[in-house]
Design an enzyme around this catalytic site. Structure first.
Site, PDB file in Angstrom:
ATOM      1  N   ARG A  78       0.854  -1.184   0.000  1.00 23.33           N
ATOM      2  CA  ARG A  78       0.000   0.000   0.000  1.00 23.33           C
ATOM      3  C   ARG A  78       0.890   1.233   0.000  1.00 23.33           C
ATOM      4  NH1 ARG A  78      -2.426   3.093   4.716  1.00 23.33           N
ATOM      5  NH2 ARG A  78      -3.782   4.559   3.644  1.00 23.33           N
ATOM      6  N   HIS A 122      -2.896  10.906   0.831  1.00 17.56           N
ATOM      7  CA  HIS A 122      -2.288  10.713   2.147  1.00 17.56           C
ATOM      8  C   HIS A 122      -1.668  12.057   2.559  1.00 17.56           C
ATOM      9  CE1 HIS A 122      -0.849   7.294   4.936  1.00 17.56           C
ATOM     10  NE2 HIS A 122      -0.567   8.426   5.553  1.00 17.56           N
ATOM     11  N   GLU A 167      -7.372   8.603   6.429  1.00 21.86           N
ATOM     12  CA  GLU A 167      -7.623   9.222   7.730  1.00 21.86           C
ATOM     13  C   GLU A 167      -8.095  10.672   7.675  1.00 21.86           C
ATOM     14  OE1 GLU A 167      -4.145   8.740  10.162  1.00 21.86           O
ATOM     15  OE2 GLU A 167      -4.347   6.573  10.249  1.00 21.86           O
ATOM     16  N   ASN A 292      -7.083   1.700   9.927  1.00 18.85           N
ATOM     17  CA  ASN A 292      -5.778   1.925  10.550  1.00 18.85           C
ATOM     18  C   ASN A 292      -5.982   1.843  12.049  1.00 18.85           C
ATOM     19  OD1 ASN A 292      -4.954   2.428   7.977  1.00 18.85           O
ATOM     20  ND2 ASN A 292      -4.532   4.606   8.260  1.00 18.85           N
ATOM     21  N   TYR A 294      -4.094   1.592  15.834  1.00 15.93           N
ATOM     22  CA  TYR A 294      -2.855   1.673  16.613  1.00 15.93           C
ATOM     23  C   TYR A 294      -3.079   1.461  18.111  1.00 15.93           C
ATOM     24  CZ  TYR A 294      -0.452   3.315  12.482  1.00 15.93           C
ATOM     25  OH  TYR A 294       0.096   3.389  11.227  1.00 15.93           O
ATOM     26  N   GLU A 352      -3.259  -0.188   8.116  1.00 11.72           N
ATOM     27  CA  GLU A 352      -2.089   0.192   8.914  1.00 11.72           C
ATOM     28  C   GLU A 352      -2.230  -0.385  10.308  1.00 11.72           C
ATOM     29  OE1 GLU A 352      -1.087   4.395   9.176  1.00 11.72           O
ATOM     30  OE2 GLU A 352      -1.613   4.675   7.066  1.00 11.72           O
TER      31      GLU A 352
HETATM   32  C1  BGC Z   1      -0.773   7.670   9.297  1.00 14.09           C
HETATM   33  C2  BGC Z   1       0.688   7.447   8.987  1.00 14.09           C
HETATM   34  C3  BGC Z   1       1.503   7.657  10.248  1.00 14.09           C
HETATM   35  C4  BGC Z   1       1.077   6.610  11.262  1.00 14.09           C
HETATM   36  C5  BGC Z   1       1.830   6.650  12.576  1.00 14.09           C
HETATM   37  C6  BGC Z   1      -1.215   7.135  10.618  1.00 14.09           C
HETATM   38  O1  BGC Z   1      -1.926   8.138  11.272  1.00 14.09           O
HETATM   39  O2  BGC Z   1      -1.574   7.257   8.237  1.00 14.09           O
HETATM   40  O3  BGC Z   1       1.061   8.296   7.952  1.00 14.09           O
HETATM   41  O4  BGC Z   1       2.869   7.617  10.034  1.00 14.09           O
HETATM   42  O5  BGC Z   1      -0.275   6.747  11.542  1.00 14.09           O
HETATM   43  O6  BGC Z   1       1.571   7.822  13.263  1.00 14.09           O
END
Ligand code: BGC
Length: 453
Positions: A78, A122, A167, A292, A294, A352
């Site tokens: 991607r 992006h 995002e 995405n 995290y 992500e």
């Molecule tokens: C984004 C990336 C970023 C990653 C880590 C996401 O918000 O798409 O570009 O590097 O998180 O912060």
């Protein structure tokens, strides 16, 4: 017998990057400047005055980077397209050299049996369009549709999966509300307008795709599940606001053609009643959601935190990454289940997922040991497997990121790569996490059963 982590046939394993974070040479071969070029060259905006002028020099080293993916056994990649390379003024004149760059990249990926997934936006809006108001200008939906059409006409078929925006929440929260990302504005009044126009642009691009494209198009959102810090009425309301603002603000209009009620409370007099025709434009059937993921957020009511009135409660004894994010794999399971239940089990790609940790600064005997990243990966991939077993329709997983890269306004201080980049020499060294991921890919998930590296 130990549990099997074998993934369904056809599940894709990949890695993700974005143009401004890795390419470098932002003005090469006739490209126009983007808002990130300007932001990064404004004193005081970037940590250590870093910028994307060189980054990972992927603009010149893309062949080696594809070879690296091949060596790791990755099946999909991607990447994002820098709008201003292709249309230096954002609209109108096409720059053939910019298009050629992405065409070569895609052809070489295919020659190596790596399926491309292209993100159109992006975060690097052409500066010429920012001069016309950027995402605050209602014409932005038409600008984006024109750019999308150019890319679809040139590459659809070779690229079979397209993401419109990456995002939109981060674009607006960072870029228009808090001023920490390009274009660096700080306005409660602009934020909902920029968000709404981004979503109109998304809808307009999907409409164009139905005319000229034959494969799949979707939207990439970052979802951070919100859990109440207590069961007090105030914390429960704060949790709903936070969830509406970050999570439902984009998917509800895309799927249902309406915004969550709570946004009126979050934005106060800055919130508007949007025309019904806009909502219809936004609500276009999509082929997949890019997720995405995290971290999560434990939310509590906090009057002082403008404008949501919500702040996050830190969890003692939990692991936090170097960007201050709690490691919480259960949140990925919960998010995938939420997508399934709320939006009718759409096809989802985890576009992500990854972590920045303090890595050893240099390779030792050719190795970079990053056990915390390995553990993060293992736990989150197990979470994906659990969601699949529970009936979620998940097509693939992209680790963020293939390479250490420019972490936006945090510059090169945070390393998310499974491959280490020495920015002085541009040497790439796969970290232990890259070897680990490669093993998981080769076993199609089965090796997740083991706790060792
Ligand atoms: C984004 C990336 C970023 C990653 C880590 C996401 O918000 O798409 O570009 O590097 O998180 O912060």
């Amino acid at each position: 017998m130990s549990k099997s982590y074998l993934f369904p046939p056809g599940f894709l394993w990949g890695s993700a990057t974005a143009a401004y974070q890795i390419e470098g040479s932002p003005l090469a071969d006739g490209a126009g400047p983007s808002i990130w070029q300007r932001f990064a060259h404004t004193p005081g905006r970037m940590l250590n005055n870093d910028n994307g002028d060189v980054a990972c020099d992927h603009y010149h080293r893309w062949r080696d980077d594809i070879a690296l993916m091949k060596q790791l056994g990755l099946q999909s990649y991607r990447f994002s397209i820098a709008w201003a390379r292709v249309l230096p003024d954002g609209v109108g004149r096409v720059n053939p050299k910019g298009l050629d760059f992405y065409e070569r990249l895609v052809d070489t990926l295919l020659e190596n049996d790596i399926q491309p997934m292209a993100t159109l936006y992006h975060w690097d809006l052409p500066a010429a369009l920012d001069d016309r108001g950027g995402w605050l200008n209602r014409d932005s939906a038409d600008w984006f549709a024109e750019y999308a059409r150019t890319m679809f006409e040139r590459l659809d078929g070779r690229v079979r999966r397209w993401a419109t925006l990456n995002e939109p929440w981060v674009v607006t929260d960072g870029g228009y509300l808090h001023g920490v990302l390009a274009p660096g504005h700080r306005s409660q009044y602009e934020t909902p307008i920029a968000s709404h126009n981004l979503m109109r642009a998304h809808g307009a691009a999907v409409k164009v795709y139905r005319e000229v494209g034959k494969h799949e198009v979707g939207l990439v959102v970052n979802i951070e599940p919100k859990y109440p810090a207590s069961d007090s009425a105030e914390d429960l309301a704060a949790t709903r606001r936070a969830d509406a603002y970050m999570n439902r603000q984009y998917l509800d209009p895309a799927f249902f053609g309406r915004y969550p009620e709570e946004l009126r409370e979050v934005f106060g007099d800055a919130w508007q009643d949007w025309p019904q025709e806009d909502m219809e434009l936004i609500r276009q059937p999509i082929d997949f959601v890019g997720l995405n993921y995290y971290t999560r957020n434990v939310s509590r009511h906090d009057e002082s935190n403008w404008p949501q009135k919500v702040s996050a409660v830190r969890q003692p004894m939990h692991t936090y990454t170097e960007t201050g994010w709690e490691v919480f794999p259960q949140g990925l399971v919960d998010t995938l289940m939420w997508l399934k239940d709320r939006y009718g089990n759409p096809q989802v790609f985890i576009t992500e997922n990854g972590s920045a940790f303090y890595d050893p600064p240099q390779a030792e005997n050719g190795r970079i040991r990053d056990p915390l990243r390995i553990s993060y990966l293992r736990q989150h991939l197990r979470a994906v497997h659990e969601a699949i077993e529970a009936g979620c329709n998940i097509g693939g997983y992209y680790v963020w990121s293939l390479l250490d890269n420019l972490e936006w306004s945090l510059g090169y201080s945070k390393r998310f790569g499974i491959v280490h980049v020495d920015y002085d020499t541009q040497t790439r060294t796969p970290k232990d996490s890259a070897r680990y991921y490669s093993r998981i890919v080769a076993s199609h998930g089965a090796d997740l059963a083991h706790d060792d590296e």
